[in-house]
Write a protein that holds these residues in place. Structure first.
Motif, PDB file in Angstrom:
ATOM      1  N   GLY A 122      -0.271 -32.522  -9.386  1.00 55.60           N
ATOM      2  CA  GLY A 122      -1.142 -32.997  -8.315  1.00 55.60           C
ATOM      3  C   GLY A 122      -2.000 -34.141  -8.814  1.00 55.60           C
ATOM      4  N   VAL A 123      -2.638 -34.831  -7.879  1.00 59.23           N
ATOM      5  CA  VAL A 123      -3.495 -35.964  -8.212  1.00 59.23           C
ATOM      6  C   VAL A 123      -4.954 -35.521  -8.119  1.00 59.23           C
ATOM      7  CG1 VAL A 123      -4.158 -38.325  -7.614  1.00 59.23           C
ATOM      8  CG2 VAL A 123      -1.771 -37.591  -7.362  1.00 59.23           C
ATOM      9  N   VAL A 124      -5.721 -35.856  -9.164  1.00 59.21           N
ATOM     10  CA  VAL A 124      -7.142 -35.535  -9.231  1.00 59.21           C
ATOM     11  C   VAL A 124      -7.925 -36.844  -9.271  1.00 59.21           C
ATOM     12  CG1 VAL A 124      -8.958 -34.368 -10.537  1.00 59.21           C
ATOM     13  CG2 VAL A 124      -6.630 -33.435 -10.534  1.00 59.21           C
ATOM     14  N   TRP A 125      -8.904 -36.982  -8.356  1.00 50.21           N
ATOM     15  CA  TRP A 125      -9.796 -38.150  -8.350  1.00 50.21           C
ATOM     16  C   TRP A 125     -11.139 -37.730  -8.945  1.00 50.21           C
ATOM     17  CZ3 TRP A 125      -6.234 -37.403  -4.537  1.00 50.21           C
ATOM     18  CH2 TRP A 125      -5.507 -38.504  -4.073  1.00 50.21           C
ATOM     19  N   VAL A 126     -11.669 -38.526  -9.880  1.00 49.08           N
ATOM     20  CA  VAL A 126     -12.994 -38.251 -10.430  1.00 49.08           C
ATOM     21  C   VAL A 126     -13.822 -39.532 -10.439  1.00 49.08           C
ATOM     22  CG1 VAL A 126     -12.229 -36.336 -11.896  1.00 49.08           C
ATOM     23  CG2 VAL A 126     -12.282 -38.652 -12.836  1.00 49.08           C
ATOM     24  N   ARG A 127     -15.127 -39.367 -10.259  1.00 45.06           N
ATOM     25  CA  ARG A 127     -16.070 -40.471 -10.458  1.00 45.06           C
ATOM     26  C   ARG A 127     -16.809 -40.196 -11.761  1.00 45.06           C
ATOM     27  NH1 ARG A 127     -17.946 -44.181  -7.000  1.00 45.06           N
ATOM     28  NH2 ARG A 127     -17.279 -42.941  -5.202  1.00 45.06           N
ATOM     29  N   THR A 128     -16.638 -41.096 -12.722  1.00 46.12           N
ATOM     30  CA  THR A 128     -17.216 -40.922 -14.050  1.00 46.12           C
ATOM     31  C   THR A 128     -18.379 -41.875 -14.251  1.00 46.12           C
ATOM     32  OG1 THR A 128     -15.139 -40.153 -15.024  1.00 46.12           O
ATOM     33  CG2 THR A 128     -16.755 -41.120 -16.529  1.00 46.12           C
ATOM     34  N   THR A 129     -19.453 -41.368 -14.862  1.00 45.79           N
ATOM     35  CA  THR A 129     -20.623 -42.179 -15.191  1.00 45.79           C
ATOM     36  C   THR A 129     -20.896 -42.075 -16.680  1.00 45.79           C
ATOM     37  OG1 THR A 129     -21.579 -41.774 -13.007  1.00 45.79           O
ATOM     38  CG2 THR A 129     -23.068 -42.569 -14.719  1.00 45.79           C
ATOM     39  N   GLY A 130     -21.079 -43.217 -17.328  1.00 51.21           N
ATOM     40  CA  GLY A 130     -21.479 -43.253 -18.724  1.00 51.21           C
ATOM     41  C   GLY A 130     -22.955 -43.591 -18.819  1.00 51.21           C
ATOM     42  N   ARG A 131     -23.685 -42.890 -19.701  1.00 49.85           N
ATOM     43  CA  ARG A 131     -25.123 -43.107 -19.852  1.00 49.85           C
ATOM     44  C   ARG A 131     -25.456 -43.309 -21.329  1.00 49.85           C
ATOM     45  NH1 ARG A 131     -24.852 -38.837 -15.961  1.00 49.85           N
ATOM     46  NH2 ARG A 131     -25.488 -39.618 -13.900  1.00 49.85           N
ATOM     47  N   ASN A 132     -26.542 -44.055 -21.559  1.00 45.90           N
ATOM     48  CA  ASN A 132     -26.990 -44.244 -22.937  1.00 45.90           C
ATOM     49  C   ASN A 132     -28.028 -43.191 -23.314  1.00 45.90           C
ATOM     50  OD1 ASN A 132     -29.469 -45.096 -21.833  1.00 45.90           O
ATOM     51  ND2 ASN A 132     -29.005 -47.275 -22.076  1.00 45.90           N
ATOM     52  N   GLN A 133     -28.601 -43.329 -24.505  1.00 45.68           N
ATOM     53  CA  GLN A 133     -29.533 -42.325 -25.040  1.00 45.68           C
ATOM     54  C   GLN A 133     -30.836 -42.256 -24.268  1.00 45.68           C
ATOM     55  OE1 GLN A 133     -28.569 -45.124 -26.451  1.00 45.68           O
ATOM     56  NE2 GLN A 133     -30.264 -46.192 -27.450  1.00 45.68           N
ATOM     57  N   ARG A 134     -31.117 -43.256 -23.437  1.00 49.02           N
ATOM     58  CA  ARG A 134     -32.323 -43.242 -22.608  1.00 49.02           C
ATOM     59  C   ARG A 134     -32.048 -42.688 -21.216  1.00 49.02           C
ATOM     60  NH1 ARG A 134     -32.235 -47.826 -25.582  1.00 49.02           N
ATOM     61  NH2 ARG A 134     -31.127 -48.949 -23.932  1.00 49.02           N
ATOM     62  N   GLY A 135     -30.828 -42.224 -20.986  1.00 54.50           N
ATOM     63  CA  GLY A 135     -30.461 -41.687 -19.686  1.00 54.50           C
ATOM     64  C   GLY A 135     -30.153 -42.762 -18.667  1.00 54.50           C
ATOM     65  N   GLU A 136     -29.991 -43.996 -19.125  1.00 49.45           N
ATOM     66  CA  GLU A 136     -29.697 -45.109 -18.221  1.00 49.45           C
ATOM     67  C   GLU A 136     -28.186 -45.218 -18.003  1.00 49.45           C
ATOM     68  OE1 GLU A 136     -33.315 -47.983 -19.866  1.00 49.45           O
ATOM     69  OE2 GLU A 136     -31.349 -47.996 -20.834  1.00 49.45           O
ATOM     70  N   ASP A 137     -27.772 -45.392 -16.758  1.00 49.55           N
ATOM     71  CA  ASP A 137     -26.353 -45.562 -16.460  1.00 49.55           C
ATOM     72  C   ASP A 137     -25.878 -46.915 -16.991  1.00 49.55           C
ATOM     73  OD1 ASP A 137     -26.651 -43.185 -15.126  1.00 49.55           O
ATOM     74  OD2 ASP A 137     -26.339 -44.019 -13.112  1.00 49.55           O
TER      75      ASP A 137
END
Length: 341
Positions: A122-137
């Motif tokens: 099956g196909v899985v869609w995800v929205r991924t977010t990367g953040r730094n050590q200050r919690g900033e996207d």
């Protein structure tokens, strides 16, 4: 009781699940050096602190695709360990530069599911977010991947997310302080500014690279990508290890320097498809089509929207008469980059 991780199968995902991925990564100059060794990357902004300072930044950030690969690699054990293939991307935005010493973490939300007609995947869609050590996207993107099922029983309810065709110009994030007002074209390597490019123009980047197993394995391990199809030759019926799609993206981006040396920063990923599999021994080339050009509010900074295509064949060839990708085409990537006007 088993302590090992067999990875998630298609049945293990539920729309709305939020997954915090393990193993934060502190980015060092080592990643930059290895990246520039693996790919013919020569972007001036990512090679010289002095060039970057002249452009209003505090120093040279790490290459945009180092950020992408690092954030992406964190997601693999939870999203694509049992993948058949990574299929595509959308709504990607680089939200702030990453510098050596920054620590990155990744988090994904499941936003879509659809079982394939064969009942085995099956196909899985995800929205991924990367953040730094200050919690900033620092990065956000959607990807979808084909994942094996554990069995042939019931499947989750189908949910297909609605995704934007492209990131709007007004949603591009220009790094704070960035200016190309005094941009040095000689040091950058080419004289071509935004005004020199026309919508519809096709640029053949000329050079080719033959992909080897050794460099692919080094790259995939560097980004801590654990997907079985990249390592275990018994995981595919043809007995071949699939080249990580991100490796192909970085090769293409580096090859595009010849003709697009001043497309300095990737700021958005509008869409992308790994059209056909890539294997060791393939010789790949790249070509680009200009899709749009625009000015931004930052001094001297313009935005250029590009289609970047990786192929084993001729420049300019994308699809066959049946409308499907030509068999030689490996990657079709649509992105925005920043360029001096």
């Amino acid at each position: 009781m088993t302590k090992t991780n067999a990875g998630r199968f298609f049945e293990d995902y539920t729309v709305g699940d939020v997954i915090t991925h393990a193993v934060p990564r502190t980015v060092s100059g080592g990643e930059r050096a290895l990246y520039h060794a693996l790919y013919p990357a020569r972007g001036a902004l990512y090679s010289s602190d002095e060039f970057a300072r002249a452009c209003g930044l505090s120093g040279s950030p790490v290459d945009d695709l180092i950020t992408f690969h690092t954030v992406f690699g964190k997601t693999v054990p939870d999203v694509s360990l049992n993948a058949v293939a990574n299929l595509g991307y959308a709504e990607g935005r680089w939200l702030r530069p990453v510098y050596t010493g920054d620590t990155l973490v990744s988090q994904s939300e499941v936003i879509g599911l659809k079982q394939n007609s064969n009942g085995k995947s099956g196909v899985v869609w995800v929205r991924t977010t990367g953040r730094n050590q200050r919690g900033e996207d620092v990065l956000s993107y959607v990807r979808w991947v084909m994942v094996r099922k554990r069995g042939e029983g019931d499947a989750p309810q189908t949910v297909i997310p609605e995704l934007a065709e492209a990131v709007a110009l007004g949603d591009l994030v220009i790094p704070e302080g960035l200016t190309f007002k005094d941009y040095d074209l000689t040091l950058a390597g080419e004289p071509h500014r935004l005004r020199d490019y026309a919508v519809g123009e096709v640029i053949d980047h000329v050079d080719g690279v033959t992909i080897e197993e050794a460099e692919h394995m080094l790259a995939t391990r560097l980004w801590q990508n654990t997907a079985k199809v990249h390592f275990d030759a018994t995981n595919r019926a043809d007995g071949k290890r699939l080249i990580y799609g991100g490796h192909v993206i970085s090769l293409a981006r580096a090859l595009s320097f010849n003709g697009l040396a001043n497309a300095q920063m990737i700021v958005a990923l509008n869409g992308g498809a790994h059209a056909n599999p890539c294997f060791a021994g393939d010789t790949v080339r790249a070509w680009s089509e200009v899709l749009d050009v625009a000015e931004t509010d930052a001094p001297g900074v313009g935005a250029i929207r590009l289609r970047l295509v990786v192929t084993k064949g001729a420049a300019g060839v994308l699809r066959g008469e049946d409308g499907k990708y030509h068999a030689d085409v490996l990657l079709d990537l649509d992105y925005w980059a920043l360029m001096p006007v």
